[in-house]
Design a protein around this motif. Structure first.
Motif, PDB file in Angstrom:
ATOM      1  N   THR A  69     -49.262 101.732 -20.565  1.00 48.70           N
ATOM      2  CA  THR A  69     -48.009 102.278 -20.041  1.00 48.70           C
ATOM      3  C   THR A  69     -48.153 102.399 -18.525  1.00 48.70           C
ATOM      4  O   THR A  69     -49.238 102.644 -18.015  1.00 48.70           O
ATOM      5  N   GLU A  70     -47.038 102.208 -17.843  1.00 42.98           N
ATOM      6  CA  GLU A  70     -47.044 102.359 -16.390  1.00 42.98           C
ATOM      7  C   GLU A  70     -45.878 103.237 -15.994  1.00 42.98           C
ATOM      8  O   GLU A  70     -44.819 103.184 -16.598  1.00 42.98           O
ATOM      9  N   ASN A  71     -46.157 104.098 -14.997  1.00 43.99           N
ATOM     10  CA  ASN A  71     -45.134 105.033 -14.566  1.00 43.99           C
ATOM     11  C   ASN A  71     -45.441 105.489 -13.141  1.00 43.99           C
ATOM     12  O   ASN A  71     -46.400 106.221 -12.931  1.00 43.99           O
ATOM     13  N   LEU A  75     -51.148 103.891 -14.020  1.00 44.89           N
ATOM     14  CA  LEU A  75     -51.342 102.944 -15.114  1.00 44.89           C
ATOM     15  C   LEU A  75     -52.234 103.624 -16.137  1.00 44.89           C
ATOM     16  O   LEU A  75     -53.339 104.057 -15.817  1.00 44.89           O
ATOM     17  N   VAL A 112     -47.553  98.879 -10.064  1.00 47.59           N
ATOM     18  CA  VAL A 112     -47.754  98.161 -11.321  1.00 47.59           C
ATOM     19  C   VAL A 112     -46.380  97.913 -11.919  1.00 47.59           C
ATOM     20  O   VAL A 112     -45.545  98.807 -11.990  1.00 47.59           O
ATOM     21  N   GLU A 113     -46.169  96.677 -12.353  1.00 44.11           N
ATOM     22  CA  GLU A 113     -44.890  96.326 -12.954  1.00 44.11           C
ATOM     23  C   GLU A 113     -45.159  95.464 -14.181  1.00 44.11           C
ATOM     24  O   GLU A 113     -45.929  94.503 -14.126  1.00 44.11           O
ATOM     25  N   MET A 119     -47.904  91.481 -16.489  1.00 47.57           N
ATOM     26  CA  MET A 119     -48.169  92.641 -15.635  1.00 47.57           C
ATOM     27  C   MET A 119     -48.518  92.147 -14.243  1.00 47.57           C
ATOM     28  O   MET A 119     -49.337  91.253 -14.073  1.00 47.57           O
ATOM     29  N   LEU A 121     -49.982  93.516 -10.680  1.00 51.43           N
ATOM     30  CA  LEU A 121     -50.629  94.576  -9.911  1.00 51.43           C
ATOM     31  C   LEU A 121     -50.505  94.226  -8.438  1.00 51.43           C
ATOM     32  O   LEU A 121     -50.812  93.103  -8.043  1.00 51.43           O
TER      33      LEU A 121
END
Length: 143
Positions: A69-71, A75, A112-113, A119, A121
Motif C-alpha cells: 500500500t502507498e499513501n 510505502l 511512490v505511485e 509501481m 518510485l
C-alpha cells in the motif's frame, strides 16, 4: 671596474615576485583539486546509497507483491505471515527511513505511485538529481 659577485636588489625582488606568483598558482590548483575531490566523493556516496536503496526496495516489493500500500510518501509492505516493512520519507530531516531506521539521508523528495500493476518510485537527492525505478508488480500466475 671590479667584478662583484652577488645579486642586486632588483633581481632579488623579481625572484621573490616570481616565486610568490608560482606559489599562489600552485595553492589555487591544490585548493581546487580538494574541492573537486570532495564534491566527487559526495556524488559517489549518494549514487551508492540511492542504488542500494532502490535495490532493497525492489527486493522487498518483489518478495511481497500482493501486500503493498502507498499513501503520501509512505510505502507499506504488510505480508500476512511476517513483519511489516514501512518506508517513510521525513521531509523535515531529508531522510528516508525503513522501519524507523534511516537508510538514506540528503533526500529532497520521495514519491511512490501504483497504477495498473506498475509501481513507480521517484526520489530526488540534495544535489537535485532524480532517481526513478519502475517495477512491474506480478502477483503470481502472470507472465
Amino acid at each position: 671596474m671590479s667584478n662583484q659577485k652577488g645579486i642586486t636588489l632588483v633581481e632579488l625582488l623579481a625572484a621573490i615576485t616570481l616565486l610568490s606568483l608560482v606559489s599562489v598558482l600552485v595553492m589555487s590548483i591544490i585548493i581546487q583539486s580538494q574541492s573537486t575531490y570532495k564534491r566527487n566523493q559526495l556524488t559517489n556516496m549518494t549514487t551508492t546509497e540511492m542504488s542500494l536503496l532502490i535495490n532493497t526496495m525492489t527486493r522487498d516489493i518483489r518478495q511481497n507483491p500482493k501486500y503493498i500500500t502507498e499513501n503520501s510518501n509512505v510505502l507499506t509492505i504488510s505480508p500476512p505471515n511476517g513483519d511489516s516493512i514501512v518506508y517513510r520519507f521525513d521531509s523535515a530531516q531529508g531522510e528516508l527511513k525503513r522501519n524507523d531506521q534511516v537508510i538514506v539521508s540528503n533526500v529532497d523528495d520521495f514519491d511512490v505511485e501504483i497504477k495498473a500493476g506498475i509501481m513507480k518510485l521517484e526520489l530526488e537527492d540534495s544535489n537535485e538529481k532524480e532517481w526513478t525505478s519502475t517495477i512491474a508488480i506480478r502477483t503470481g500466475g502472470e507472465l
